[in-house]
Scaffold this motif. Sequence first.
Motif, PDB file in Angstrom:
ATOM      1  N   ASP A 179      -1.946   1.537   3.398  1.00 53.08           N
ATOM      2  CA  ASP A 179      -1.235   1.384   4.262  1.00 53.08           C
ATOM      3  C   ASP A 179      -1.617   0.464   5.409  1.00 53.08           C
ATOM      4  O   ASP A 179      -2.572  -0.421   5.106  1.00 53.08           O
ATOM      5  CB  ASP A 179      -0.579   2.591   4.879  1.00 53.08           C
ATOM      6  N   ARG A 180      -0.663   0.333   6.503  1.00 50.02           N
ATOM      7  CA  ARG A 180      -0.951  -0.730   7.426  1.00 50.02           C
ATOM      8  C   ARG A 180      -2.422  -0.545   7.951  1.00 50.02           C
ATOM      9  O   ARG A 180      -3.186  -1.562   8.077  1.00 50.02           O
ATOM     10  CB  ARG A 180      -0.102  -0.540   8.593  1.00 50.02           C
ATOM     11  N   SER A 181      -3.046   0.518   8.290  1.00 48.32           N
ATOM     12  CA  SER A 181      -4.167   0.931   8.843  1.00 48.32           C
ATOM     13  C   SER A 181      -5.514   0.471   7.926  1.00 48.32           C
ATOM     14  O   SER A 181      -6.362  -0.004   8.292  1.00 48.32           O
ATOM     15  CB  SER A 181      -4.484   2.604   9.196  1.00 48.32           C
ATOM     16  N   GLY A 182      -4.927   0.423   6.575  1.00 48.03           N
ATOM     17  CA  GLY A 182      -6.024  -0.160   5.532  1.00 48.03           C
ATOM     18  C   GLY A 182      -6.027  -1.527   5.342  1.00 48.03           C
ATOM     19  O   GLY A 182      -7.098  -2.158   4.806  1.00 48.03           O
ATOM     20  N   LEU A 183      -5.130  -2.112   5.987  1.00 52.58           N
ATOM     21  CA  LEU A 183      -4.869  -3.544   5.704  1.00 52.58           C
ATOM     22  C   LEU A 183      -5.362  -4.594   7.217  1.00 52.58           C
ATOM     23  O   LEU A 183      -5.661  -5.696   6.915  1.00 52.58           O
ATOM     24  CB  LEU A 183      -3.724  -4.063   5.270  1.00 52.58           C
ATOM     25  N   LYS A 194     -10.217  -7.555   5.602  1.00 53.97           N
ATOM     26  CA  LYS A 194      -9.714  -6.163   5.213  1.00 53.97           C
ATOM     27  C   LYS A 194      -9.188  -6.040   4.072  1.00 53.97           C
ATOM     28  O   LYS A 194      -9.054  -5.460   3.132  1.00 53.97           O
ATOM     29  CB  LYS A 194      -9.162  -5.122   6.563  1.00 53.97           C
ATOM     30  N   THR A 195      -7.811  -6.975   4.401  1.00 53.46           N
ATOM     31  CA  THR A 195      -6.817  -6.967   3.208  1.00 53.46           C
ATOM     32  C   THR A 195      -7.464  -7.657   1.901  1.00 53.46           C
ATOM     33  O   THR A 195      -7.089  -6.730   0.714  1.00 53.46           O
ATOM     34  CB  THR A 195      -5.787  -8.076   3.544  1.00 53.46           C
ATOM     35  N   ILE A 206      -2.968  -1.446  -9.851  1.00 52.44           N
ATOM     36  CA  ILE A 206      -1.576  -1.648  -9.073  1.00 52.44           C
ATOM     37  C   ILE A 206      -2.212  -1.250  -7.706  1.00 52.44           C
ATOM     38  O   ILE A 206      -2.938  -0.376  -7.504  1.00 52.44           O
ATOM     39  CB  ILE A 206      -0.711  -0.706  -9.387  1.00 52.44           C
ATOM     40  N   LEU A 207      -1.833  -2.092  -6.672  1.00 47.25           N
ATOM     41  CA  LEU A 207      -2.170  -1.803  -5.170  1.00 47.25           C
ATOM     42  C   LEU A 207      -0.585  -1.317  -4.560  1.00 47.25           C
ATOM     43  O   LEU A 207       0.268  -1.899  -4.669  1.00 47.25           O
ATOM     44  CB  LEU A 207      -2.470  -3.099  -4.588  1.00 47.25           C
ATOM     45  N   PHE A 208      -0.785  -0.052  -4.360  1.00 47.31           N
ATOM     46  CA  PHE A 208       0.440   0.637  -3.657  1.00 47.31           C
ATOM     47  C   PHE A 208       0.336   0.807  -2.122  1.00 47.31           C
ATOM     48  O   PHE A 208      -0.657   1.454  -1.683  1.00 47.31           O
ATOM     49  CB  PHE A 208       0.523   2.071  -4.401  1.00 47.31           C
ATOM     50  N   ILE A 209       1.334  -0.166  -1.435  1.00 51.51           N
ATOM     51  CA  ILE A 209       1.363  -0.141   0.002  1.00 51.51           C
ATOM     52  C   ILE A 209       2.552   0.862   0.308  1.00 51.51           C
ATOM     53  O   ILE A 209       3.572   0.421   0.256  1.00 51.51           O
ATOM     54  CB  ILE A 209       1.479  -1.564   0.415  1.00 51.51           C
ATOM     55  N   ASP A 210       2.172   2.080   1.117  1.00 52.67           N
ATOM     56  CA  ASP A 210       2.998   2.857   1.531  1.00 52.67           C
ATOM     57  C   ASP A 210       3.526   2.472   2.649  1.00 52.67           C
ATOM     58  O   ASP A 210       2.870   1.820   3.633  1.00 52.67           O
ATOM     59  CB  ASP A 210       2.506   4.178   1.559  1.00 52.67           C
ATOM     60  N   GLU A 211       4.757   2.610   3.278  1.00 53.08           N
ATOM     61  CA  GLU A 211       5.203   2.204   4.706  1.00 53.08           C
ATOM     62  C   GLU A 211       5.010   0.735   4.733  1.00 53.08           C
ATOM     63  O   GLU A 211       4.560   0.350   6.035  1.00 53.08           O
ATOM     64  CB  GLU A 211       4.712   3.026   5.752  1.00 53.08           C
ATOM     65  N   ALA A 212       5.232   0.068   3.923  1.00 52.21           N
ATOM     66  CA  ALA A 212       4.931  -1.346   3.813  1.00 52.21           C
ATOM     67  C   ALA A 212       5.610  -2.209   5.086  1.00 52.21           C
ATOM     68  O   ALA A 212       5.090  -3.160   5.591  1.00 52.21           O
ATOM     69  CB  ALA A 212       5.164  -2.050   2.578  1.00 52.21           C
ATOM     70  N   TYR A 213       6.886  -1.751   5.551  1.00 59.12           N
ATOM     71  CA  TYR A 213       7.524  -2.443   6.365  1.00 59.12           C
ATOM     72  C   TYR A 213       6.828  -2.503   7.725  1.00 59.12           C
ATOM     73  O   TYR A 213       6.913  -3.225   8.564  1.00 59.12           O
ATOM     74  CB  TYR A 213       8.933  -1.545   6.643  1.00 59.12           C
TER      75      TYR A 213
END
Length: 363
Positions: A179-183, A194-195, A206-213
Amino acid sequence: MPVSFECLHELDEFARNFDMTGVKACNELFYTYRFLGKFFLTVDGDLNPDVFEKYSDYIASLEGRLGDYLVEDDGTDCVIPKEFEDKKEEEESHSLEEYLEELNKLIGLEKVKKDVNSLINLVQIRKLREERGITQPPMSLHLVFSGNPGTGKTTVARLLSKIYHEIGLLSKGHLIETDRSGLVGGYVGQTAIKTSGVIDEAMGGILFIDEAYSLASTSENDYGKEAIDTLLKAMEDHRDDLIVIVAGYPALMERFLHSNPGLESRFNKFIYFEDYTEEELYDIFMLMCSEANLSLDGPADEYVRQYFKKMCEHKSDNFANGRAVRNFFEEVITAQANRLAPQKDITDEELNTLTYEDFLVEE
């Protein structure tokens, strides 16, 4: 900064001065804060964008304070015996037919399963054409999963990664969730590193990005745009062995995609995860009971049916779906434990039965 954070930061500094490289107390506290913060943000099934932004800023500030002490939480400190690793690989290795069967057996999600099966068929035919040297137009396989929490988005993404591996589209077939905190980092230059690290970890899967907004912030001092730019470049450079799935609430995902022309061009396939019906929520609850070797007596069963009926009648826009069922289930089995614990002689039948009394905690 919390006092505990500063104290442990000093401890890490002391350890470093004396070459005690194994000590990373502040790092562990950071991941604890990050986990608990996410839990409290979503526990009621209602995500407030303003609160989420404050949470993200706070986590970023902690991360910036950590600086060189930040160690990626990848589980490398946990050594797993080889025999367990071998067993794990055996358990996770299934055929394409088994993965497809697992997908189609998921409760509800009929439209999702139809869309995913169509996508799989398309990929299989493209792969066959490619093997036979037939020219075909380029196609983006990156996806947008939109829907409320607890609707199975991560579960479907994980199955899709394994199915694509069996087809031969992905070299590894694993799923990396972030998610955002991981990127996003807390200072200039950290975000791209980090990204890129997360992307490298996801290569072949597959890279799954939750709450990508949450990456598309309007703040000038936000580094989310840097994460998006790094991500877009990687999606282009590694389009043959990397698939990115962005997920989140429908309205917020629309805004996210419109925030950057590169996002709109690369994410052109949408799969919408509808909220579960009352019958499907009941089936999910009963599946959890079955997996825990629990059954319901008559009054309890009727209570559960009425409970989910009322839940669906009065649900919020950000209804938590499967997560709400999981929370309900855990509260009920806790109530059962509190009821049985004072008894001296507990039969197997009592251990394996939920009664109407166990559900009254919800009243």
